[in-house]
Scaffold this motif. Sequence first.
Motif, PDB file in Angstrom:
ATOM      1  N   GLY A 104       0.806  -1.216   0.000  1.00  0.00           N
ATOM      2  CA  GLY A 104       0.000   0.000   0.000  1.00  0.00           C
ATOM      3  C   GLY A 104       0.836   1.260   0.000  1.00  0.00           C
ATOM      4  N   TYR A 105       0.258   2.305   0.584  1.00  0.00           N
ATOM      5  CA  TYR A 105       0.860   3.633   0.588  1.00  0.00           C
ATOM      6  C   TYR A 105       0.775   4.206   1.989  1.00  0.00           C
ATOM      7  CZ  TYR A 105       0.255   2.965  -4.368  1.00  0.00           C
ATOM      8  OH  TYR A 105       0.314   2.444  -5.626  1.00  0.00           O
ATOM      9  N   ALA A 106       1.634   5.165   2.281  1.00  0.00           N
ATOM     10  CA  ALA A 106       1.625   5.790   3.601  1.00  0.00           C
ATOM     11  C   ALA A 106       1.975   7.265   3.477  1.00  0.00           C
ATOM     12  CB  ALA A 106       2.618   5.106   4.528  1.00  0.00           C
ATOM     13  N   ILE A 107       1.462   8.041   4.423  1.00  0.00           N
ATOM     14  CA  ILE A 107       1.853   9.443   4.529  1.00  0.00           C
ATOM     15  C   ILE A 107       3.009   9.519   5.513  1.00  0.00           C
ATOM     16  CG2 ILE A 107       1.165  11.728   5.317  1.00  0.00           C
ATOM     17  CD1 ILE A 107      -1.630  11.157   4.363  1.00  0.00           C
ATOM     18  N   PRO A 115       1.477  23.972   6.190  1.00  0.00           N
ATOM     19  CA  PRO A 115       2.469  24.083   5.110  1.00  0.00           C
ATOM     20  C   PRO A 115       3.914  23.988   5.574  1.00  0.00           C
ATOM     21  CG  PRO A 115       1.407  26.192   5.517  1.00  0.00           C
ATOM     22  CD  PRO A 115       0.689  25.179   6.347  1.00  0.00           C
ATOM     23  N   MET A 116       4.170  24.137   6.876  1.00  0.00           N
ATOM     24  CA  MET A 116       5.541  24.079   7.358  1.00  0.00           C
ATOM     25  C   MET A 116       6.067  22.650   7.492  1.00  0.00           C
ATOM     26  SD  MET A 116       3.263  23.976   9.763  1.00  0.00           S
ATOM     27  CE  MET A 116       2.747  25.236  10.845  1.00  0.00           C
ATOM     28  N   LEU A 117       5.179  21.649   7.422  1.00  0.00           N
ATOM     29  CA  LEU A 117       5.590  20.261   7.549  1.00  0.00           C
ATOM     30  C   LEU A 117       6.137  19.727   6.232  1.00  0.00           C
ATOM     31  CD1 LEU A 117       2.586  18.735   9.529  1.00  0.00           C
ATOM     32  CD2 LEU A 117       4.813  19.423  10.427  1.00  0.00           C
ATOM     33  N   GLN A 118       7.064  18.782   6.340  1.00  0.00           N
ATOM     34  CA  GLN A 118       7.530  18.053   5.159  1.00  0.00           C
ATOM     35  C   GLN A 118       6.639  16.818   5.037  1.00  0.00           C
ATOM     36  OE1 GLN A 118      11.235  15.922   5.416  1.00  0.00           O
ATOM     37  NE2 GLN A 118      11.673  16.345   3.258  1.00  0.00           N
ATOM     38  N   VAL A 119       5.868  16.743   3.970  1.00  0.00           N
ATOM     39  CA  VAL A 119       4.903  15.667   3.779  1.00  0.00           C
ATOM     40  C   VAL A 119       5.266  14.896   2.518  1.00  0.00           C
ATOM     41  CG1 VAL A 119       2.462  15.105   3.477  1.00  0.00           C
ATOM     42  CG2 VAL A 119       3.110  17.054   4.886  1.00  0.00           C
ATOM     43  N   LYS A 120       5.327  13.562   2.638  1.00  0.00           N
ATOM     44  CA  LYS A 120       5.633  12.701   1.508  1.00  0.00           C
ATOM     45  C   LYS A 120       4.632  11.558   1.460  1.00  0.00           C
ATOM     46  CE  LYS A 120      10.609  13.469   1.636  1.00  0.00           C
ATOM     47  NZ  LYS A 120      11.915  12.802   1.670  1.00  0.00           N
ATOM     48  N   VAL A 121       4.458  10.984   0.267  1.00  0.00           N
ATOM     49  CA  VAL A 121       3.653   9.780   0.096  1.00  0.00           C
ATOM     50  C   VAL A 121       4.624   8.649  -0.231  1.00  0.00           C
ATOM     51  CG1 VAL A 121       1.895   8.623  -1.285  1.00  0.00           C
ATOM     52  CG2 VAL A 121       1.616  11.026  -0.678  1.00  0.00           C
ATOM     53  N   TYR A 122       4.616   7.598   0.600  1.00  0.00           N
ATOM     54  CA  TYR A 122       5.502   6.454   0.422  1.00  0.00           C
ATOM     55  C   TYR A 122       4.764   5.335  -0.301  1.00  0.00           C
ATOM     56  CZ  TYR A 122       8.387   2.407   1.523  1.00  0.00           C
ATOM     57  OH  TYR A 122       9.141   1.270   1.428  1.00  0.00           O
ATOM     58  N   ASP A 123       5.375   4.791  -1.344  1.00  0.00           N
ATOM     59  CA  ASP A 123       4.832   3.674  -2.117  1.00  0.00           C
ATOM     60  C   ASP A 123       5.605   2.422  -1.703  1.00  0.00           C
ATOM     61  OD1 ASP A 123       4.091   1.767  -3.985  1.00  0.00           O
ATOM     62  OD2 ASP A 123       4.411   3.060  -5.715  1.00  0.00           O
ATOM     63  N   ALA A 124       4.932   1.499  -0.997  1.00  0.00           N
ATOM     64  CA  ALA A 124       5.610   0.318  -0.466  1.00  0.00           C
ATOM     65  C   ALA A 124       6.079  -0.626  -1.563  1.00  0.00           C
ATOM     66  CB  ALA A 124       4.684  -0.415   0.504  1.00  0.00           C
ATOM     67  N   GLU A 125       5.312  -0.755  -2.618  1.00  0.00           N
ATOM     68  CA  GLU A 125       5.685  -1.679  -3.699  1.00  0.00           C
ATOM     69  C   GLU A 125       6.946  -1.205  -4.421  1.00  0.00           C
ATOM     70  OE1 GLU A 125       3.815  -3.114  -7.872  1.00  0.00           O
ATOM     71  OE2 GLU A 125       2.485  -3.181  -6.134  1.00  0.00           O
ATOM     72  N   ASP A 175       9.412   7.281  -2.250  1.00  0.00           N
ATOM     73  CA  ASP A 175       8.473   8.289  -1.773  1.00  0.00           C
ATOM     74  C   ASP A 175       8.562   9.524  -2.654  1.00  0.00           C
ATOM     75  OD1 ASP A 175      10.842   9.464  -0.967  1.00  0.00           O
ATOM     76  OD2 ASP A 175      10.519   9.105   1.152  1.00  0.00           O
ATOM     77  N   GLU A 176       7.483  10.305  -2.626  1.00  0.00           N
ATOM     78  CA  GLU A 176       7.473  11.562  -3.380  1.00  0.00           C
ATOM     79  C   GLU A 176       6.953  12.659  -2.463  1.00  0.00           C
ATOM     80  OE1 GLU A 176       3.680  12.160  -6.040  1.00  0.00           O
ATOM     81  OE2 GLU A 176       4.560  10.198  -6.469  1.00  0.00           O
ATOM     82  N   GLU A 177       7.640  13.778  -2.488  1.00  0.00           N
ATOM     83  CA  GLU A 177       7.276  14.901  -1.635  1.00  0.00           C
ATOM     84  C   GLU A 177       6.031  15.585  -2.179  1.00  0.00           C
ATOM     85  OE1 GLU A 177       9.307  18.653   0.669  1.00  0.00           O
ATOM     86  OE2 GLU A 177      10.476  17.468  -0.721  1.00  0.00           O
ATOM     87  N   VAL A 178       5.170  16.014  -1.266  1.00  0.00           N
ATOM     88  CA  VAL A 178       3.952  16.739  -1.628  1.00  0.00           C
ATOM     89  C   VAL A 178       4.256  18.224  -1.487  1.00  0.00           C
ATOM     90  CG1 VAL A 178       1.556  17.170  -0.994  1.00  0.00           C
ATOM     91  CG2 VAL A 178       2.485  14.859  -0.859  1.00  0.00           C
ATOM     92  N   LEU A 179       4.051  18.966  -2.583  1.00  0.00           N
ATOM     93  CA  LEU A 179       4.296  20.400  -2.592  1.00  0.00           C
ATOM     94  C   LEU A 179       3.003  21.126  -2.865  1.00  0.00           C
ATOM     95  CD1 LEU A 179       7.513  20.379  -4.798  1.00  0.00           C
ATOM     96  CD2 LEU A 179       7.384  20.511  -2.309  1.00  0.00           C
ATOM     97  N   LEU A 180       2.870  22.325  -2.328  1.00  0.00           N
ATOM     98  CA  LEU A 180       1.713  23.152  -2.606  1.00  0.00           C
ATOM     99  C   LEU A 180       1.851  23.763  -3.996  1.00  0.00           C
ATOM    100  CD1 LEU A 180       1.225  24.971   0.791  1.00  0.00           C
ATOM    101  CD2 LEU A 180      -0.110  23.088  -0.120  1.00  0.00           C
ATOM    102  N   ALA A 181       0.767  23.784  -4.729  1.00  0.00           N
ATOM    103  CA  ALA A 181       0.821  24.317  -6.100  1.00  0.00           C
ATOM    104  C   ALA A 181       0.782  25.820  -6.112  1.00  0.00           C
ATOM    105  CB  ALA A 181      -0.350  23.782  -6.905  1.00  0.00           C
ATOM    106  N   GLY A 227      -5.028  12.765   1.174  1.00  0.00           N
ATOM    107  CA  GLY A 227      -4.749  13.030   2.587  1.00  0.00           C
ATOM    108  C   GLY A 227      -3.502  13.864   2.783  1.00  0.00           C
ATOM    109  N   ALA A 228      -2.475  13.578   2.006  1.00  0.00           N
ATOM    110  CA  ALA A 228      -1.220  14.320   2.122  1.00  0.00           C
ATOM    111  C   ALA A 228      -1.387  15.766   1.684  1.00  0.00           C
ATOM    112  CB  ALA A 228      -0.142  13.628   1.293  1.00  0.00           C
ATOM    113  N   ARG A 229      -2.115  15.987   0.580  1.00  0.00           N
ATOM    114  CA  ARG A 229      -2.345  17.371   0.123  1.00  0.00           C
ATOM    115  C   ARG A 229      -3.151  18.164   1.142  1.00  0.00           C
ATOM    116  NH1 ARG A 229      -2.980  14.931  -5.056  1.00  0.00           N
ATOM    117  NH2 ARG A 229      -5.213  14.851  -4.699  1.00  0.00           N
TER     118      ARG A 229
END
Length: 63
Positions: free
Chosen positions: A12-15, A43-53, A57-63, A34-36
Amino acid sequence: MSRSTCDLPTAGYAIVVDGRIKTEFTTKEGAQTGARDLKRRFPMLQVKVYDAEARSDEEVLLA
Protein backbone atom coordinates in the motif's frame (compact mmCIF):
# COMPACT_ATOMS: atom_id res chain seq x y z
CA MET A 1 20.23 8.93 10.66
CA SER A 2 18.80 5.77 9.14
CA ARG A 3 15.36 4.35 9.67
CA SER A 4 14.82 0.66 10.34
CA THR A 5 12.93 -1.19 7.64
CA CYS A 6 10.41 -2.62 10.11
CA ASP A 7 8.80 0.85 10.36
CA LEU A 8 7.98 0.94 6.66
CA PRO A 9 4.77 -0.67 5.37
CA THR A 10 5.20 -3.66 3.06
CA ALA A 11 2.05 -3.02 1.02
CA GLY A 12 0.00 0.00 0.00
CA TYR A 13 0.86 3.63 0.59
CA ALA A 14 1.63 5.79 3.60
CA ILE A 15 1.85 9.44 4.53
CA VAL A 16 5.25 10.37 5.92
CA VAL A 17 5.39 13.57 7.98
CA ASP A 18 8.81 14.93 8.91
CA GLY A 19 10.34 11.48 8.41
CA ARG A 20 7.77 9.49 10.39
CA ILE A 21 5.05 7.21 9.04
CA LYS A 22 1.68 8.58 10.15
CA THR A 23 -1.16 6.99 8.17
CA GLU A 24 -1.36 4.00 5.82
CA PHE A 25 -3.68 3.74 2.79
CA THR A 26 -4.56 1.00 0.32
CA THR A 27 -4.81 3.37 -2.67
CA LYS A 28 -2.42 5.97 -4.01
CA GLU A 29 -5.25 8.45 -4.60
CA GLY A 30 -6.32 8.24 -0.96
CA ALA A 31 -2.79 8.80 0.28
CA GLN A 32 -2.23 11.75 -2.07
CA THR A 33 -5.53 13.37 -1.11
CA GLY A 34 -4.75 13.03 2.59
CA ALA A 35 -1.22 14.32 2.12
CA ARG A 36 -2.34 17.37 0.12
CA ASP A 37 -4.97 18.21 2.73
CA LEU A 38 -2.41 17.92 5.52
CA LYS A 39 0.08 20.08 3.60
CA ARG A 40 -2.58 22.77 3.01
CA ARG A 41 -3.42 22.89 6.71
CA PHE A 42 0.20 22.75 7.90
CA PRO A 43 2.47 24.08 5.11
CA MET A 44 5.54 24.08 7.36
CA LEU A 45 5.59 20.26 7.55
CA GLN A 46 7.53 18.05 5.16
CA VAL A 47 4.90 15.67 3.78
CA LYS A 48 5.63 12.70 1.51
CA VAL A 49 3.65 9.78 0.10
CA TYR A 50 5.50 6.45 0.42
CA ASP A 51 4.83 3.67 -2.12
CA ALA A 52 5.61 0.32 -0.47
CA GLU A 53 5.69 -1.68 -3.70
CA ALA A 54 8.17 0.65 -5.41
CA ARG A 55 9.95 1.39 -2.11
CA SER A 56 10.06 5.08 -2.94
CA ASP A 57 8.47 8.29 -1.77
CA GLU A 58 7.47 11.56 -3.38
CA GLU A 59 7.28 14.90 -1.63
CA VAL A 60 3.95 16.74 -1.63
CA LEU A 61 4.30 20.40 -2.59
CA LEU A 62 1.71 23.15 -2.61
CA ALA A 63 0.82 24.32 -6.10
